[in-house]
Design a protein around this motif. Structure first.
Motif, short mmCIF file in Angstrom:
data_model
loop_
_atom_site.label_atom_id
_atom_site.label_comp_id
_atom_site.label_asym_id
_atom_site.label_seq_id
_atom_site.Cartn_x
_atom_site.Cartn_y
_atom_site.Cartn_z
N ALA A 69 0.84 -1.17 -0.01
CA ALA A 69 0.00 0.08 -0.03
C ALA A 69 0.96 1.22 -0.04
CB ALA A 69 -0.86 0.01 1.29
N VAL A 70 0.39 2.43 -0.43
CA VAL A 70 0.94 3.54 -0.44
C VAL A 70 1.17 4.06 1.04
CG1 VAL A 70 0.90 6.11 -0.95
CG2 VAL A 70 0.18 4.41 -2.46
N SER A 71 0.12 3.87 2.06
CA SER A 71 0.43 4.26 3.28
C SER A 71 -0.99 3.49 4.22
CB SER A 71 -0.03 5.59 3.45
OG SER A 71 -1.10 5.89 3.20
N GLN A 72 -0.58 3.51 5.51
CA GLN A 72 -1.38 2.65 6.31
C GLN A 72 -1.78 3.58 7.61
OE1 GLN A 72 0.33 -1.31 6.88
NE2 GLN A 72 0.36 -0.83 9.07
N THR A 73 -2.94 3.54 8.19
CA THR A 73 -3.11 4.17 9.40
C THR A 73 -3.88 2.78 10.31
OG1 THR A 73 -5.32 5.01 9.00
CG2 THR A 73 -3.41 6.39 8.59
N ALA A 74 -3.54 3.02 11.66
CA ALA A 74 -4.09 2.19 12.65
C ALA A 74 -4.66 2.91 13.52
CB ALA A 74 -3.05 1.16 13.08
N ASP A 75 -5.86 2.68 14.01
CA ASP A 75 -6.80 3.57 14.86
C ASP A 75 -7.05 2.44 16.10
OD1 ASP A 75 -8.52 4.55 16.72
OD2 ASP A 75 -9.79 5.28 15.05
N PHE A 111 -5.42 0.59 4.69
CA PHE A 111 -4.29 0.74 4.08
C PHE A 111 -5.05 1.44 3.09
CE2 PHE A 111 -4.14 -3.37 6.19
CZ PHE A 111 -2.70 -3.53 6.32
N PHE A 112 -3.96 2.43 2.45
CA PHE A 112 -4.46 3.51 1.14
C PHE A 112 -3.70 2.96 0.18
CE2 PHE A 112 -5.41 5.50 5.27
CZ PHE A 112 -6.65 6.20 5.00
N GLY A 113 -4.26 3.20 -1.02
CA GLY A 113 -3.62 2.85 -2.25
C GLY A 113 -3.05 3.65 -3.32
N PRO A 114 -2.94 3.01 -4.28
CA PRO A 114 -3.49 1.53 -4.58
C PRO A 114 -2.68 0.51 -3.51
CG PRO A 114 -1.73 2.08 -6.27
CD PRO A 114 -2.06 3.19 -5.56
#
Length: 183
Positions: free
Chosen positions: A34-40, A48-51
């Motif tokens: 993924a381009v990036s990811q965040t965890a809450d 997961f942000f993409g593609p």
């Protein structure tokens, strides 16, 4: 610890999406790009942000975004892949391809229900179901497909004859499968 549970849930998407996956696929590592990811962590969610590309053996998911979370007050994990479209593909044990695409692919692990929403298509070796919404319960092996009901929008099912399946299985990869005569 909760973050690990969420990540585990997203990884379980690959092993739980279908009971027909190749046995070898389920023994492979799961790789999420993924381009990036965040965890809450507080809300038990990872995005997961993409593609976004998820691969496990022959199983592949492509999406603009993949979100894994637990429903409020429940221990059930829910996975949602969104895209224009989000896609799912795999090679079945018998060697035939299977794929799905929709604007949203939602998987509820507790009920083992796959829901495709928005220009949904489910395809297995040339046979296909399309509609606005397709819901498939993996355990019960029950499928429900719906259209929007507006205008000419309808659920469409295409079932290939048995000999098409044999031709597809035996055809060389570089030659197209001959279309069936409609006599």
């Amino acid at each position: 610890m909760k973050q690990n549970n969420i990540l585990l849930a997203s990884l379980m998407l690959m092993t739980s999406m279908s009971t027909f996956a190749k046995v070898g696929d389920l023994q492979q590592e799961v790789k999420i790009k993924a381009v990036s990811q965040t965890a809450d962590i507080k809300n038990n969610q990872i995005i997961f942000f993409g593609p976004v590309e998820v691969v496990q053996g022959s199983i592949k998911i492509n999406a603009d975004q993949l979100r894994a979370f637990s429903a409020e007050g429940e221990n059930s994990k829910i996975l949602v892949a969104t895209g224009n479209p989000a896609t799912y593909s795999q090679i079945l044990d018998d060697g035939r391809p299977a794929s799905a695409s929709a604007k949203e692919i939602r998987y509820e692990m507790a009920t083992r229900t796959l829901t495709l929403t928005g220009t949904a298509t489910l395809d297995q070796a040339g046979s296909q179901v399309t509609g606005n919404l397709i819901r498939y319960n993996i355990i019960q092996q029950k499928l429900i497909a719906e259209s929007t009901g507006n205008g000419d929008d309808r659920v469409i099912t295409i079932i290939q004859p048995d000999n098409y399946q044999e031709e597809l299985k035996n055809a060389p990869a570089d030659k197209p499968v001959k279309k069936q005569d409609s006599k």
